[in-house]
Design a protein around this motif. Structure first.
Motif, short mmCIF file in Angstrom:
data_model
loop_
_atom_site.label_atom_id
_atom_site.label_comp_id
_atom_site.label_asym_id
_atom_site.label_seq_id
_atom_site.Cartn_x
_atom_site.Cartn_y
_atom_site.Cartn_z
N TYR A 68 0.79 -1.22 0.00
CA TYR A 68 0.00 0.00 0.00
C TYR A 68 0.83 1.28 0.00
O TYR A 68 0.31 2.34 -0.32
CB TYR A 68 -0.93 0.02 1.21
N THR A 69 2.11 1.20 0.38
CA THR A 69 2.91 2.42 0.48
C THR A 69 4.29 2.22 -0.16
O THR A 69 4.75 1.09 -0.34
CB THR A 69 3.13 2.82 1.95
N LYS A 101 -7.69 11.38 -5.38
CA LYS A 101 -7.64 11.43 -3.91
C LYS A 101 -8.99 11.03 -3.32
O LYS A 101 -9.05 10.27 -2.33
CB LYS A 101 -7.27 12.86 -3.47
N LEU A 147 -9.34 7.27 -3.43
CA LEU A 147 -8.54 6.63 -2.40
C LEU A 147 -9.23 6.70 -1.04
O LEU A 147 -9.22 5.73 -0.27
CB LEU A 147 -7.16 7.29 -2.33
N LEU A 207 -10.54 3.70 1.35
CA LEU A 207 -10.21 3.66 2.77
C LEU A 207 -11.48 3.50 3.61
O LEU A 207 -11.52 2.70 4.56
CB LEU A 207 -9.47 4.95 3.15
N ILE A 240 -8.64 -0.38 1.50
CA ILE A 240 -7.35 0.00 2.05
C ILE A 240 -7.47 -0.10 3.57
O ILE A 240 -8.38 0.50 4.16
CB ILE A 240 -6.98 1.43 1.65
N TYR A 284 -3.56 2.50 7.22
CA TYR A 284 -2.97 3.42 6.24
C TYR A 284 -3.76 4.72 6.13
O TYR A 284 -3.55 5.49 5.19
CB TYR A 284 -2.88 2.73 4.88
N LYS A 285 -4.65 4.96 7.05
CA LYS A 285 -5.50 6.15 6.99
C LYS A 285 -4.68 7.44 6.94
O LYS A 285 -4.92 8.32 6.10
CB LYS A 285 -6.44 6.17 8.20
N TYR A 297 -1.57 7.87 6.09
CA TYR A 297 -0.77 7.93 4.86
C TYR A 297 -1.61 8.45 3.70
O TYR A 297 -1.19 9.35 2.96
CB TYR A 297 -0.21 6.54 4.54
N VAL A 298 -2.81 7.90 3.55
CA VAL A 298 -3.68 8.29 2.44
C VAL A 298 -4.16 9.73 2.60
O VAL A 298 -4.16 10.51 1.65
CB VAL A 298 -4.89 7.33 2.33
N GLN A 299 -4.55 10.08 3.80
CA GLN A 299 -5.06 11.43 4.04
C GLN A 299 -4.01 12.51 3.80
O GLN A 299 -4.33 13.64 3.45
CB GLN A 299 -5.61 11.54 5.46
#
Length: 209
Positions: free
Chosen positions: A46-47, A164, A167, A171, A176, A180-181, A183-185
Protein backbone atom coordinates in the motif's frame (compact mmCIF):
# COMPACT_ATOMS: atom_id res chain seq x y z
CA UNK A 1 26.53 12.58 -19.10
CA UNK A 2 28.27 15.75 -20.30
CA UNK A 3 27.44 17.43 -17.00
CA UNK A 4 28.71 14.43 -15.02
CA UNK A 5 32.07 14.12 -16.77
CA UNK A 6 32.70 17.87 -16.61
CA UNK A 7 31.35 18.80 -13.19
CA UNK A 8 30.78 15.92 -10.80
CA UNK A 9 34.19 14.31 -10.25
CA UNK A 10 37.66 15.73 -10.82
CA UNK A 11 39.04 12.21 -11.38
CA UNK A 12 36.40 11.18 -13.88
CA UNK A 13 37.83 11.57 -17.37
CA UNK A 14 35.68 9.38 -19.64
CA UNK A 15 32.17 7.91 -19.58
CA UNK A 16 31.36 5.13 -22.05
CA UNK A 17 27.78 4.07 -22.69
CA UNK A 18 27.30 0.98 -24.86
CA UNK A 19 23.95 -0.37 -26.01
CA UNK A 20 23.73 -4.15 -26.03
CA UNK A 21 22.28 -6.11 -28.93
CA UNK A 22 18.66 -7.03 -28.29
CA UNK A 23 18.30 -10.72 -27.42
CA UNK A 24 22.03 -11.20 -26.95
CA UNK A 25 22.63 -9.57 -23.61
CA UNK A 26 22.48 -10.15 -19.89
CA UNK A 27 21.62 -7.27 -17.62
CA UNK A 28 21.82 -7.53 -13.86
CA UNK A 29 18.71 -5.34 -13.65
CA UNK A 30 16.65 -8.08 -15.38
CA UNK A 31 17.60 -10.56 -12.68
CA UNK A 32 16.80 -8.01 -9.97
CA UNK A 33 13.35 -7.33 -11.40
CA UNK A 34 12.57 -11.05 -11.54
CA UNK A 35 13.70 -11.52 -7.94
CA UNK A 36 11.54 -8.62 -6.75
CA UNK A 37 8.50 -9.90 -8.66
CA UNK A 38 8.84 -13.33 -7.04
CA UNK A 39 9.03 -11.75 -3.58
CA UNK A 40 5.96 -9.63 -4.35
CA UNK A 41 3.68 -12.56 -5.23
CA UNK A 42 0.65 -12.94 -2.97
CA UNK A 43 1.46 -9.73 -1.10
CA UNK A 44 -0.55 -6.55 -0.88
CA UNK A 45 1.52 -3.37 -0.86
CA UNK A 46 0.00 0.00 0.00
CA UNK A 47 2.91 2.42 0.48
CA UNK A 48 6.27 3.28 -1.02
CA UNK A 49 7.88 2.47 2.33
CA UNK A 50 6.56 -1.10 2.05
CA UNK A 51 7.99 -1.33 -1.48
CA UNK A 52 11.41 -0.28 -0.17
CA UNK A 53 11.31 -2.93 2.56
CA UNK A 54 10.16 -5.62 0.12
CA UNK A 55 12.93 -4.83 -2.37
CA UNK A 56 15.55 -4.82 0.35
CA UNK A 57 14.52 -8.26 1.61
CA UNK A 58 13.75 -9.81 -1.80
CA UNK A 59 17.24 -11.27 -1.96
CA UNK A 60 19.11 -12.89 0.92
CA UNK A 61 22.18 -14.32 -0.83
CA UNK A 62 24.84 -13.16 -1.25
CA UNK A 63 23.32 -10.16 0.61
CA UNK A 64 20.11 -8.07 0.63
CA UNK A 65 19.67 -5.29 -1.89
CA UNK A 66 20.59 -1.76 -0.81
CA UNK A 67 17.64 0.59 -1.22
CA UNK A 68 18.04 4.36 -1.37
CA UNK A 69 14.77 6.14 -0.62
CA UNK A 70 14.37 9.40 -2.53
CA UNK A 71 12.19 12.43 -1.92
CA UNK A 72 11.04 15.19 -4.28
CA UNK A 73 14.10 17.28 -3.39
CA UNK A 74 16.46 14.64 -4.79
CA UNK A 75 15.45 15.21 -8.43
CA UNK A 76 17.11 17.74 -10.71
CA UNK A 77 15.82 19.76 -13.63
CA UNK A 78 17.59 18.02 -16.53
CA UNK A 79 15.15 19.52 -19.03
CA UNK A 80 16.39 23.03 -18.28
CA UNK A 81 19.99 21.81 -18.36
CA UNK A 82 19.44 20.23 -21.79
CA UNK A 83 17.80 23.36 -23.18
CA UNK A 84 20.84 25.35 -22.07
CA UNK A 85 23.63 23.20 -23.51
CA UNK A 86 22.03 20.98 -26.18
CA UNK A 87 21.87 23.61 -28.91
CA UNK A 88 22.75 21.17 -31.68
CA UNK A 89 21.45 17.58 -31.68
CA UNK A 90 21.07 16.97 -35.42
CA UNK A 91 24.38 17.35 -37.27
CA UNK A 92 27.85 16.07 -36.44
CA UNK A 93 31.14 17.84 -37.14
CA UNK A 94 31.12 16.41 -40.67
CA UNK A 95 27.73 18.02 -41.24
CA UNK A 96 26.10 14.57 -41.38
CA UNK A 97 22.76 13.94 -39.73
CA UNK A 98 23.00 12.05 -36.46
CA UNK A 99 20.96 8.82 -36.50
CA UNK A 100 20.31 8.52 -32.77
CA UNK A 101 18.39 5.23 -32.86
CA UNK A 102 21.29 3.49 -34.61
CA UNK A 103 23.96 4.54 -32.12
CA UNK A 104 25.63 1.64 -30.28
CA UNK A 105 28.33 3.48 -28.37
CA UNK A 106 28.39 6.93 -26.75
CA UNK A 107 31.51 8.47 -25.26
CA UNK A 108 31.88 11.61 -23.14
CA UNK A 109 35.34 13.03 -22.37
CA UNK A 110 36.41 15.80 -20.03
CA UNK A 111 38.97 16.86 -22.64
CA UNK A 112 36.10 17.49 -25.10
CA UNK A 113 33.66 19.34 -22.83
CA UNK A 114 30.81 19.92 -25.29
CA UNK A 115 31.33 16.99 -27.67
CA UNK A 116 29.37 13.73 -27.76
CA UNK A 117 31.34 10.99 -29.49
CA UNK A 118 29.45 8.07 -30.96
CA UNK A 119 29.63 4.93 -33.08
CA UNK A 120 26.92 3.14 -35.01
CA UNK A 121 28.76 -0.18 -34.57
CA UNK A 122 30.92 -1.25 -31.64
CA UNK A 123 33.55 -2.46 -34.10
CA UNK A 124 33.88 0.88 -35.92
CA UNK A 125 37.45 2.20 -35.90
CA UNK A 126 36.74 5.82 -35.02
CA UNK A 127 34.12 7.86 -33.21
CA UNK A 128 31.97 10.39 -34.98
CA UNK A 129 31.56 13.66 -33.08
CA UNK A 130 28.61 15.88 -32.28
CA UNK A 131 29.40 19.32 -30.90
CA UNK A 132 26.28 20.29 -28.95
CA UNK A 133 27.11 24.00 -29.19
CA UNK A 134 27.89 23.96 -32.89
CA UNK A 135 24.83 25.48 -34.52
CA UNK A 136 24.51 28.13 -37.18
CA UNK A 137 22.26 30.40 -35.13
CA UNK A 138 23.90 29.76 -31.78
CA UNK A 139 25.31 32.93 -30.22
CA UNK A 140 25.61 31.62 -26.68
CA UNK A 141 28.95 31.80 -24.93
CA UNK A 142 28.72 28.88 -22.51
CA UNK A 143 31.29 27.39 -20.17
CA UNK A 144 30.86 24.65 -17.60
CA UNK A 145 31.84 27.09 -14.85
CA UNK A 146 28.56 28.93 -15.43
CA UNK A 147 26.36 25.82 -15.68
CA UNK A 148 24.64 24.39 -12.60
CA UNK A 149 21.83 22.00 -11.79
CA UNK A 150 18.66 23.16 -10.08
CA UNK A 151 15.99 21.23 -8.23
CA UNK A 152 13.12 19.95 -10.33
CA UNK A 153 10.48 20.10 -7.59
CA UNK A 154 10.12 22.54 -4.71
CA UNK A 155 7.41 20.53 -2.98
CA UNK A 156 5.79 17.09 -3.09
CA UNK A 157 3.99 16.19 -6.31
CA UNK A 158 0.21 16.16 -6.13
CA UNK A 159 -2.41 13.77 -7.45
CA UNK A 160 -5.76 14.90 -8.84
CA UNK A 161 -8.59 15.61 -6.44
CA UNK A 162 -10.64 12.92 -8.17
CA UNK A 163 -8.00 10.28 -7.52
CA UNK A 164 -7.64 11.43 -3.91
CA UNK A 165 -11.42 11.13 -3.48
CA UNK A 166 -11.33 7.55 -4.82
CA UNK A 167 -8.54 6.63 -2.40
CA UNK A 168 -10.54 7.99 0.52
CA UNK A 169 -13.56 5.94 -0.62
CA UNK A 170 -11.38 2.81 -0.74
CA UNK A 171 -10.21 3.66 2.77
CA UNK A 172 -13.79 4.15 3.96
CA UNK A 173 -14.85 0.81 2.46
CA UNK A 174 -11.90 -0.97 4.14
CA UNK A 175 -10.37 -1.94 0.79
CA UNK A 176 -7.35 0.00 2.05
CA UNK A 177 -6.73 -1.05 5.67
CA UNK A 178 -7.39 1.42 8.47
CA UNK A 179 -3.69 1.36 9.39
CA UNK A 180 -2.97 3.42 6.24
CA UNK A 181 -5.50 6.15 6.99
CA UNK A 182 -2.91 8.78 7.90
CA UNK A 183 -0.77 7.93 4.86
CA UNK A 184 -3.68 8.29 2.44
CA UNK A 185 -5.06 11.43 4.04
CA UNK A 186 -1.67 13.14 3.84
CA UNK A 187 -1.23 12.59 0.09
CA UNK A 188 -1.33 16.10 -1.43
CA UNK A 189 -3.92 16.73 -4.16
CA UNK A 190 -4.65 19.56 -6.55
CA UNK A 191 -7.22 20.65 -9.10
CA UNK A 192 -4.41 21.27 -11.57
CA UNK A 193 -2.89 17.79 -11.26
CA UNK A 194 -3.43 15.48 -14.23
CA UNK A 195 -3.84 11.73 -13.98
CA UNK A 196 -1.46 9.59 -16.00
CA UNK A 197 -4.30 7.16 -16.71
CA UNK A 198 -7.28 8.78 -18.40
CA UNK A 199 -10.71 8.47 -16.82
CA UNK A 200 -13.48 6.76 -18.84
CA UNK A 201 -16.10 9.03 -20.37
CA UNK A 202 -19.83 8.22 -20.16
CA UNK A 203 -19.72 7.04 -23.78
CA UNK A 204 -16.84 4.68 -22.97
CA UNK A 205 -18.77 3.16 -20.09
CA UNK A 206 -21.85 2.66 -22.29
CA UNK A 207 -19.72 0.81 -24.84
CA UNK A 208 -18.15 -1.32 -22.13
CA UNK A 209 -14.64 0.14 -22.55
Amino acid sequence: MLYAVNKMDNFLQIIDLKYMESGHSYLEADSMHATIERARKHRKIYTTEEWALLIEMARKKPRPYNVDTLSHSDFYDLQTLASLIMINTKFNTKNEQVKWLKIKWLRFEKSKPFVIQYKYELSDDIFLELNVLQARKCKKNISWETVSLTQKYRKRLTISEKKKKDLLILLQKKVIPEAYKSYVQNIPSSKKAEDLVSWPTPSDEEEGN
